[in-house]
Write an enzyme that holds these catalytic residues in place. Structure first.
Site, PDB file in Angstrom:
ATOM      1  N   GLU A  47      50.998  16.779  -0.952  1.00  0.00           N
ATOM      2  CA  GLU A  47      49.636  16.222  -0.820  1.00  0.00           C
ATOM      3  C   GLU A  47      49.139  16.499   0.615  1.00  0.00           C
ATOM      4  O   GLU A  47      49.903  16.341   1.567  1.00  0.00           O
ATOM      5  CB  GLU A  47      49.739  14.703  -1.044  1.00  0.00           C
ATOM      6  CG  GLU A  47      48.467  13.933  -0.836  1.00  0.00           C
ATOM      7  CD  GLU A  47      48.697  12.401  -0.889  1.00  0.00           C
ATOM      8  OE1 GLU A  47      49.787  11.940  -0.472  1.00  0.00           O
ATOM      9  OE2 GLU A  47      47.794  11.687  -1.349  1.00  0.00           O
ATOM     10  N   ASN A 109      40.695  13.897  -2.504  1.00  0.00           N
ATOM     11  CA  ASN A 109      42.080  14.266  -2.210  1.00  0.00           C
ATOM     12  C   ASN A 109      42.501  15.181  -3.366  1.00  0.00           C
ATOM     13  O   ASN A 109      42.670  14.717  -4.497  1.00  0.00           O
ATOM     14  CB  ASN A 109      42.926  12.983  -2.150  1.00  0.00           C
ATOM     15  CG  ASN A 109      44.335  13.237  -1.688  1.00  0.00           C
ATOM     16  OD1 ASN A 109      44.829  14.353  -1.743  1.00  0.00           O
ATOM     17  ND2 ASN A 109      44.999  12.177  -1.246  1.00  0.00           N
ATOM     18  N   LYS A 126      42.836  13.606  -6.995  1.00  0.00           N
ATOM     19  CA  LYS A 126      43.676  12.405  -7.141  1.00  0.00           C
ATOM     20  C   LYS A 126      42.908  11.275  -7.824  1.00  0.00           C
ATOM     21  O   LYS A 126      41.803  10.925  -7.407  1.00  0.00           O
ATOM     22  CB  LYS A 126      44.144  11.975  -5.758  1.00  0.00           C
ATOM     23  CG  LYS A 126      45.125  10.833  -5.724  1.00  0.00           C
ATOM     24  CD  LYS A 126      45.613  10.653  -4.286  1.00  0.00           C
ATOM     25  CE  LYS A 126      46.668   9.577  -4.152  1.00  0.00           C
ATOM     26  NZ  LYS A 126      47.169   9.474  -2.776  1.00  0.00           N
ATOM     27  N   GLU A 145      42.823   5.309   2.118  1.00  0.00           N
ATOM     28  CA  GLU A 145      42.384   6.335   1.155  1.00  0.00           C
ATOM     29  C   GLU A 145      41.113   5.922   0.421  1.00  0.00           C
ATOM     30  O   GLU A 145      40.303   6.759   0.071  1.00  0.00           O
ATOM     31  CB  GLU A 145      43.497   6.630   0.160  1.00  0.00           C
ATOM     32  CG  GLU A 145      44.607   7.446   0.773  1.00  0.00           C
ATOM     33  CD  GLU A 145      45.428   8.148  -0.264  1.00  0.00           C
ATOM     34  OE1 GLU A 145      44.870   8.900  -1.075  1.00  0.00           O
ATOM     35  OE2 GLU A 145      46.648   7.920  -0.278  1.00  0.00           O
ATOM     36  N   CYS A 178      50.580  12.183  -5.404  1.00  0.00           N
ATOM     37  CA  CYS A 178      51.209  10.993  -4.826  1.00  0.00           C
ATOM     38  C   CYS A 178      51.145   9.746  -5.710  1.00  0.00           C
ATOM     39  O   CYS A 178      51.885   9.636  -6.670  1.00  0.00           O
ATOM     40  CB  CYS A 178      50.661  10.731  -3.435  1.00  0.00           C
ATOM     41  SG  CYS A 178      51.747   9.605  -2.526  1.00  0.00           S
ATOM     42  N   ASN A 203      52.783  11.705   0.147  1.00  0.00           N
ATOM     43  CA  ASN A 203      52.956  11.174   1.514  1.00  0.00           C
ATOM     44  C   ASN A 203      53.286   9.703   1.318  1.00  0.00           C
ATOM     45  O   ASN A 203      52.386   8.873   1.130  1.00  0.00           O
ATOM     46  CB  ASN A 203      51.644  11.227   2.300  1.00  0.00           C
ATOM     47  CG  ASN A 203      51.299  12.594   2.848  1.00  0.00           C
ATOM     48  OD1 ASN A 203      51.564  12.900   4.004  1.00  0.00           O
ATOM     49  ND2 ASN A 203      50.678  13.413   2.026  1.00  0.00           N
TER      50      ASN A 203
HETATM   51  N1  CDT Z   1      49.600   8.957  -0.377  1.00  0.00           N
HETATM   52  C1  CDT Z   1      49.915   7.969  -1.241  1.00  0.00           C
HETATM   53  O1  CDT Z   1      49.316   7.865  -2.305  1.00  0.00           O
HETATM   54  N2  CDT Z   1      50.885   7.109  -0.854  1.00  0.00           N
HETATM   55  C2  CDT Z   1      51.250   5.970  -1.623  1.00  0.00           C
HETATM   56  C3  CDT Z   1      51.677   4.851  -0.736  1.00  0.00           C
HETATM   57  C4  CDT Z   1      50.562   4.144  -0.261  1.00  0.00           C
HETATM   58  S1  CDT Z   1      50.969   2.771   0.733  1.00  0.00           S
HETATM   59  C5  CDT Z   1      49.448   2.048   0.910  1.00  0.00           C
HETATM   60  C6  CDT Z   1      52.340   6.219  -2.629  1.00  0.00           C
HETATM   61  O2  CDT Z   1      52.162   5.811  -3.782  1.00  0.00           O
HETATM   62  O3  CDT Z   1      53.377   6.769  -2.287  1.00  0.00           O
END
Ligand code: CDT
Length: 334
Positions: A47, A109, A126, A145, A178, A203
Site C-alpha cells: 500500500e 488510496n 481502498k 486516512e 490493507c 501499512n
Molecule cells: N493502512 C491501514 O489500513 N492500516 C490499518 C491499521 C490502522 S490503525 C488505525 C490496518 O488494518 O492494518
C-alpha cells in the site's frame, strides 16, 4: 493438470518523510531485478509503496497535501516511470499501491495492476478506511486516512490477467488494500468472481490506539507487535482458505523516520490457508514461490462449492444492517 506460476510479495522497508522518490524507485527496481533472476512473473508491492505512510502527519489541505498524490496515469509519472519500464523490460506484471488524485480533485488510496506488457489492467480504490478524520489528542501518532482519502468506489472487481500461458482463460486476480483484508465481505465478493490470486499491500503499525481519545490505552509492546502480526496472518490465512485462493501480501515495514514502526511478515498464502513463503527481515525483501493455480479447484469443487452450499437468501442482515443491534436485554440481568 497443473498451472504453475512464480509469484512474489515484495516487502519494502523504512521510508522517511524526506526520502526522495528516486531512492524508493531504485530499491523497488532492485526487487524487480531479483524477481527477474528467479523467473517470477508477478510481483505485488505494498500500500502507498512510493512514500512514507503520510496519513500519519497533519498536512494542510491544498497544494502541500496534493504533493503526496499522483494525477493521471501513474505509470507515466516521471519519477515512477523507471520502475514501470523495468517491469515491462523484464516481462513482469506488478500490482502497486499509490495515492491517487483524480481530475475531479478526489483523493483515493489506490492500487494498480499493470501487466507484463505495461497495460493498466485494473485500478482498485481502498474500500475500508481505518483511523480518524480529526486528529486525536495525546497520542504519539495516528492514521488520518478518513481525512485524506475518500472511500473507494470501484467495488471489488476480479479480472483476467492475459498472456501467462497458464490456461483456464488466464489467472483471475483481485486486489485489496490493507484494512480491506480484515473484512470477510471484501474477500467473499472476490471469491464469488472466482479470484485465484488476491494481491494485498499493507501499512500496519506495531501498536494501536485501543479507544479514541484514550491515549492511556495505547498498546505498545513486543506483545502488541506479536498480536498485530497474528491478526495479519489470521486474516490472510482464513480468508484465503474459505475462498480457495492464493494471496500475495506485501508489507511496508520498518521504522519510518526512525520511530513509526510497522509490522513486516509479508507472506504468500495458498488455498488451504497455509503460509508457503514469509519474509525474514523488516527491510526490503522479495518473498517468492511457485504456485499451482489448479490447486484452487479441489476445495472449490467440494467443501467450498459456493453454488452448492451458500445460503444468500439468509444473508439479508449482512447487506441491510451496518452496525450491531443486540437482542433486548434480559430483565434479571439489568
Ligand atoms: N493502512 C491501514 O489500513 N492500516 C490499518 C491499521 C490502522 S490503525 C488505525 C490496518 O488494518 O492494518
Amino acid at each position: 493438470m497443473t498451472r504453475l506460476l512464480k509469484v512474489a510479495a515484495a516487502q519494502v522497508g523504512r521510508i522517511d518523510i524526506d526520502t526522495p522518490y528516486k531512492d524508493v524507485v531504485q530499491r523497488m527496481i532492485a526487487l524487480l531485478d531479483e524477481a527477474h533472476e528467479k523467473g517470477v512473473k508477478l510481483v505485488n508491492f505494498p500500500e502507498l509503496t512510493f512514500t512514507t505512510f503520510f496519513p500519519r502527519y497533519i498536512i494542510p489541505f491544498g497544494p502541500e497535501l496534493d504533493k503526496w498524490y499522483q494525477k493521471g496515469d501513474v505509470t507515466k509519472f516521471d519519477p515512477f516511470k523507471p520502475f514501470f519500464e523495468k517491469a515491462k523490460e523484464y516481462g513482469i506484471a506488478v500490482c502497486v499501491g499509490y495515492a491517487e488524485l483524480t481530475d475531479e480533485d478526489e483523493h483515493y488510496n489506490t492500487s494498480v495492476f499493470v501487466d507484463q506488457a505495461g497495460n493498466n489492467l485494473n485500478k482498485y480504490r481502498k474500500m475500508f478506511l481505518p483511523g480518524d478524520k480529526e486528529p486525536l489528542e495525546n497520542v504519539p501518532w495516528q492514521h488520518l486516512e478518513k481525512r485524506y482519502f475518500l472511500e473507494g468506489n470501484l467495488n471489488w472487481k476480479a479480472f483476467r490477467w492475459p498472456g501467462t500461458g497458464t490456461g483456464h482463460g488466464g489467472p483471475i486476480i483481485g486486489q485489496l488494500i490493507c484494512n480491506d483484508r480484515r473484512w470477510p465481505e471484501s474477500w467473499k465478493i472476490l471469491g464469488l468472481q472466482g479470484a485465484e490470486i488476491v494481491c494485498i499491500g499493507y501499512n500496519t503499525p506495531v501498536s494501536n490506539v485501543a479507544e479514541p481519545g484514550k491515549a492511556s490505552q495505547m498498546v505498545n509492546s513486543d506483545s502488541s507487535e506479536a498480536m498485530a502480526t497474528f491478526h495479519n496472518e489470521l486474516c490472510l490465512q482464513y480468508n484465503s482458505y474459505h475462498n480457495c485462493c492464493y494471496s500475495l501480501c506485501s508489507a511496508r515495514t520498518g521504522a519510518d523516520d526512525g520511530k513509526y514502526s510497522m509490522i513486516a511478515g509479508s507472506t504468500i498464502v495458498d488455498p488451504q490457508g497455509l503460509i508457503i513463503a514469509k519474509s525474514k527481515t523488516n527491510g526490503d525483501e522479495l518473498v517468492w514461490a511457485e504456485i499451482d493455480l489448479d490447486s484452487c479447484y479441489p476445495p472449490r469443487n467440494r467443501a467450498f462449492n459456493f453454488a452448492r452450499h451458500r445460503r444468500p437468501e439468509e444473508y439479508k442482515l449482512i447487506v441491510e444492517q451496518k452496525g450491531v443491534k443486540e437482542p433486548a436485554p434480559l430483565e434479571d440481568e439489568m
